[in-house]
Design an enzyme around this catalytic site. Structure first.
Site, PDB file in Angstrom:
ATOM      1  N   PHE A 153       0.862  -1.181   0.000  1.00  0.00           N
ATOM      2  CA  PHE A 153       0.000   0.000   0.000  1.00  0.00           C
ATOM      3  C   PHE A 153       0.895   1.226   0.000  1.00  0.00           C
ATOM      4  CE2 PHE A 153      -2.336   3.542   1.718  1.00  0.00           C
ATOM      5  CZ  PHE A 153      -3.504   3.489   0.977  1.00  0.00           C
ATOM      6  N   ASP A 238       9.653   2.948   1.544  1.00  0.00           N
ATOM      7  CA  ASP A 238       8.461   3.723   1.880  1.00  0.00           C
ATOM      8  C   ASP A 238       8.272   3.642   3.394  1.00  0.00           C
ATOM      9  OD1 ASP A 238       5.934   4.682   2.454  1.00  0.00           O
ATOM     10  OD2 ASP A 238       4.968   3.742   0.734  1.00  0.00           O
ATOM     11  N   LYS A 267       3.160  11.465   6.714  1.00  0.00           N
ATOM     12  CA  LYS A 267       2.353  11.289   7.917  1.00  0.00           C
ATOM     13  C   LYS A 267       2.921  12.011   9.133  1.00  0.00           C
ATOM     14  CE  LYS A 267      -0.098   7.143   6.392  1.00  0.00           C
ATOM     15  NZ  LYS A 267      -1.296   7.885   5.969  1.00  0.00           N
TER      16      LYS A 267
END
Length: 415
Positions: A153, A238, A267
């Site tokens: 994801f 990531d 984030k």
């Protein structure tokens, strides 16, 4: 008194019911949120519109690593709000340079390419890798490939869902962007076999979050690093969810002493206040991007840079990483005790855990609704898994209380 019934339906006449009804009327249904309407937050706690408090054990998918309304982050944002919020990159601003310098130092790299969302950062990393492949490696133009892992994801843009293996994220959004090869997650031999003369990068999550906090086998990240170095391929990590203290180290790759060629961050970099993301790498990689190649109106804006700089400042001492590591040991012990008592498997690293439930007992969504009723906010994924990611500022007694509630929800049906 709870604001929902046992099936998660807001009680008639409650403020929760009114807000949920309005949102369902006026908002596109791209999410299925739990029936709670949050109005304020401080530290690890949030309060809903009916005045009930909840322990936030999702922390904005790690965007709130430092909790709600962290005083240093709020102060940085408020100070900058009163000065300057946006210039565009047509001009310099006095917050961008210090932020990028210190973030690069934290990551042991040279340069930062700032963006806004995590998906933007992933897209940026893909563009950088392709251009690096053509200019530095000599790959035939328009033939570059990037190797990814199944279960990944990385976001929801058209290009990113092109290499997703999740039907919900992918179906109905074609035609898809070419140039990606998918291999099994955790299988370094399959990854090596997929590399050819056109491969420019390997893009991986060191821990797969959306998939259920899947942790690869020991030595996997080291093997990926070795293969990429040997084959002259960029290793892109990531670390949007796993980075910046979540797993007990600054980056999840640190657990194996591995440094990728490129970090993709987001984030927590925005402190839960503004969206901030970044691609962080060396000169030989990011120098392929030149004026006019890539950009963003809001990327690197003064407000984002001020907050991101404050986040980097919080991480420089190592205090939050150490908290996550110590409390993570406590969390692992508590959750492991639930295996065979409602849970069939538990995976955790630092303050990040995935719990696979016995599907005969309940779904992940049902478990999260029951936790909601007990004052704990968590999130389900892939049917029978729930994820826990409390903020790094959580106290030990709060963590224990969270585990008590999870245990009572699971064992109520298991015993």
């Amino acid at each position: 008194m709870t604001t929902t019934d046992t099936h998660g339906t807001p009680r008639p006449g409650s403020a929760t019911q009114r807000h949920v009804s309005l949102a369902e009327t006026a908002t596109a249904r791209n999410y299925q949120p739990l029936p709670v309407v949050l109005a304020s937050g401080e530290g690890a706690w949030v309060t809903d519109v009916d005045g009930r408090r909840y322990l936030d054990c999702l922390a904005g998918y790690s965007a709130l690593n430092f909790g709600h309304s962290h005083p240093r982050l709020i102060a940085a944002a408020q100070e900058q709000l009163a000065r300057l919020t946006l210039t565009s990159r047509a001009f310099h601003n006095d917050r961008l340079g210090p932020f990028c310098r210190d973030l690069a130092e934290l990551a042991g790299m040279d340069l930062v390419l700032p963006m806004n969302t995590g998906a933007e950062a992933v897209e940026t990393a893909i563009k950088v890798a392709r251009k690096w492949g053509y200019e530095r490696k000599g790959v035939t133009p328009d033939h570059a490939t990037v190797i990814v892992a199944d279960g990944n994801f990385h976001g929801r843009t058209t290009t990113i869902v092109s290499f997703s293996t999740d039907p919900d994220a992918r179906d109905g959004f074609g035609p898809f962007t070419p140039g990606f090869r998918t291999v099994p997650y955790g299988d370094s031999a399959a990854l090596e076999a997929a590399i050819d003369e056109n491969t420019v990068a390997v893009l991986l999550e060191p821990i797969q979050g959306e998939a259920g906090v899947l942790i690869p086998p020991p030595g996997y990240l080291r093997a990926v690093r070795d293969v990429c170095s040997r084959e002259n391929v960029l290793f892109i990590a990531d670390e949007i969810q796993s980075g910046l203290g979540r797993t007990g180290t600054t980056f999840a790759c640190d657990a194996e002493g591995v440094t990728p060629d490129v970090y993709v961050l987001g984030k927590a970099l925005g402190g839960g206040i503004v969206p901030v993301s970044a691609v962080v790498s060396r000169h030989d990689v990011l120098d392929v991007i030149r004026p006019g190649n890539h950009g963003s109106t809001f990327g690197g804006n003064p407000l984002a840079a001020a907050v991101g700089h404050a986040v980097v400042g919080l991480l420089r001492s190592g205090e939050y990483q150490a908290r996550a590591a110590a409390l993570g040991e406590r969390l692992r012990g508590r959750l492991d005790a639930l295996i065979g008592r409602g849970a069939v498997a538990v995976r955790s690293r630092g303050l990040w855990a995935g719990i696979d439930l016995d599907p005969a007992l309940m779904t992940g969504r049902q478990a999260c609704l029951r936790l909601l009723d007990r004052g704990v906010l968590a999130k389900d994924t892939h049917g029978s898994t729930i994820r826990l990611a409390p903020p790094l500022i959580i106290e030990a007694d709060q963590l224990d209380w969270m585990c008590d509630q999870v245990g009572e929800v699971l064992t109520a049906d298991a015993d």
